[in-house]
Design a protein around this motif. Structure first.
Motif, PDB file in Angstrom:
ATOM      1  N   ARG A   1       9.304  -2.034   4.939  1.00 38.00           N
ATOM      2  CA  ARG A   1       8.939  -0.771   4.296  1.00 38.00           C
ATOM      3  C   ARG A   1       7.509  -0.793   3.783  1.00 38.00           C
ATOM      4  O   ARG A   1       6.804   0.213   3.834  1.00 38.00           O
ATOM      5  CB  ARG A   1       9.920  -0.474   3.159  1.00 38.00           C
ATOM      6  CG  ARG A   1      11.284  -0.108   3.679  1.00 38.00           C
ATOM      7  CD  ARG A   1      12.272   0.086   2.568  1.00 38.00           C
ATOM      8  NE  ARG A   1      13.589   0.400   3.132  1.00 38.00           N
ATOM      9  CZ  ARG A   1      14.696   0.358   2.459  1.00 38.00           C
ATOM     10  NH1 ARG A   1      14.697   0.010   1.182  1.00 38.00           N
ATOM     11  NH2 ARG A   1      15.842   0.653   3.028  1.00 38.00           N
ATOM     12  N   SER A   2       7.064  -1.948   3.283  1.00 39.09           N
ATOM     13  CA  SER A   2       5.673  -2.065   2.828  1.00 39.09           C
ATOM     14  C   SER A   2       4.717  -1.906   4.001  1.00 39.09           C
ATOM     15  O   SER A   2       3.695  -1.223   3.892  1.00 39.09           O
ATOM     16  CB  SER A   2       5.451  -3.411   2.150  1.00 39.09           C
ATOM     17  OG  SER A   2       6.266  -3.536   1.012  1.00 39.09           O
ATOM     18  N   LYS A   3       5.051  -2.534   5.116  1.00 40.27           N
ATOM     19  CA  LYS A   3       4.228  -2.424   6.320  1.00 40.27           C
ATOM     20  C   LYS A   3       4.188  -0.981   6.806  1.00 40.27           C
ATOM     21  O   LYS A   3       3.129  -0.468   7.179  1.00 40.27           O
ATOM     22  CB  LYS A   3       4.788  -3.346   7.406  1.00 40.27           C
ATOM     23  CG  LYS A   3       4.000  -3.372   8.667  1.00 40.27           C
ATOM     24  CD  LYS A   3       4.630  -4.329   9.672  1.00 40.27           C
ATOM     25  CE  LYS A   3       3.944  -4.257  11.021  1.00 40.27           C
ATOM     26  NZ  LYS A   3       4.611  -5.100  12.005  1.00 40.27           N
TER      27      LYS A   3
ATOM     28  N   GLU B   1       1.946   1.084   4.360  1.00 40.90           N
ATOM     29  CA  GLU B   1       0.526   0.793   4.517  1.00 40.90           C
ATOM     30  C   GLU B   1      -0.018   1.399   5.809  1.00 40.90           C
ATOM     31  O   GLU B   1      -1.154   1.871   5.850  1.00 40.90           O
ATOM     32  CB  GLU B   1       0.301  -0.715   4.511  1.00 40.90           C
ATOM     33  CG  GLU B   1       0.474  -1.340   3.151  1.00 40.90           C
ATOM     34  CD  GLU B   1       0.384  -2.851   3.185  1.00 40.90           C
ATOM     35  OE1 GLU B   1       0.121  -3.424   4.262  1.00 40.90           O
ATOM     36  OE2 GLU B   1       0.587  -3.463   2.126  1.00 40.90           O
ATOM     37  N   ALA B   2       0.791   1.403   6.859  1.00 43.42           N
ATOM     38  CA  ALA B   2       0.346   1.974   8.127  1.00 43.42           C
ATOM     39  C   ALA B   2       0.138   3.475   8.017  1.00 43.42           C
ATOM     40  O   ALA B   2      -0.687   4.044   8.736  1.00 43.42           O
ATOM     41  CB  ALA B   2       1.364   1.670   9.223  1.00 43.42           C
ATOM     42  N   ARG B   3       0.812   4.134   7.115  1.00 41.15           N
ATOM     43  CA  ARG B   3       0.684   5.581   6.952  1.00 41.15           C
ATOM     44  C   ARG B   3      -0.188   5.977   5.776  1.00 41.15           C
ATOM     45  O   ARG B   3      -0.296   7.148   5.454  1.00 41.15           O
ATOM     46  CB  ARG B   3       2.077   6.192   6.816  1.00 41.15           C
ATOM     47  CG  ARG B   3       2.795   6.198   8.161  1.00 41.15           C
ATOM     48  CD  ARG B   3       4.283   6.311   8.011  1.00 41.15           C
ATOM     49  NE  ARG B   3       4.951   6.350   9.299  1.00 41.15           N
ATOM     50  CZ  ARG B   3       5.169   5.294  10.073  1.00 41.15           C
ATOM     51  NH1 ARG B   3       4.764   4.105   9.680  1.00 41.15           N
ATOM     52  NH2 ARG B   3       5.781   5.406  11.223  1.00 41.15           N
TER      53      ARG B   3
END
Length: 84
Positions: free
Chosen positions: A48-50, A53-55
């Motif tokens: 979820r963190s990844k 961060e991607a968005r």
């Protein structure tokens, strides 16, 4: 005679309903041998963190106190936050 036989059969059937029987065997009560150590939860948090961060979603910023003041959050003498 038939009435006595049917009463006897009904009594035997109802007696079995109230008798104690073992619910689970010893093998089903033993603990699992696999240890997860919250690995699924860690994987979910990382995923979820990844994704965030991607968005461009970011929860921790360096200028968080400035954002709090702009949002109207104030801190009293005891350190408690309140909305102005």
């Amino acid at each position: 005679m038939k009435l006595c036989a049917s009463i006897l059969l009904a009594a035997i059937a109802s007696a079995n309903a109230f008798s104690a029987s073992p619910i689970a065997n010893k093998a089903s009560l033993s603990r699992s041998t696999s240890v997860l150590n919250a690995s699924r939860n860690k994987n979910k948090i990382a995923s979820r963190s990844k994704w965030a961060e991607a968005r461009g979603y970011c929860t921790a910023t360096a200028d968080a106190p400035a954002d709090a003041a702009a949002a109207g959050l104030m801190t009293n003498d005891e350190g408690l936050e309140y909305v102005r």
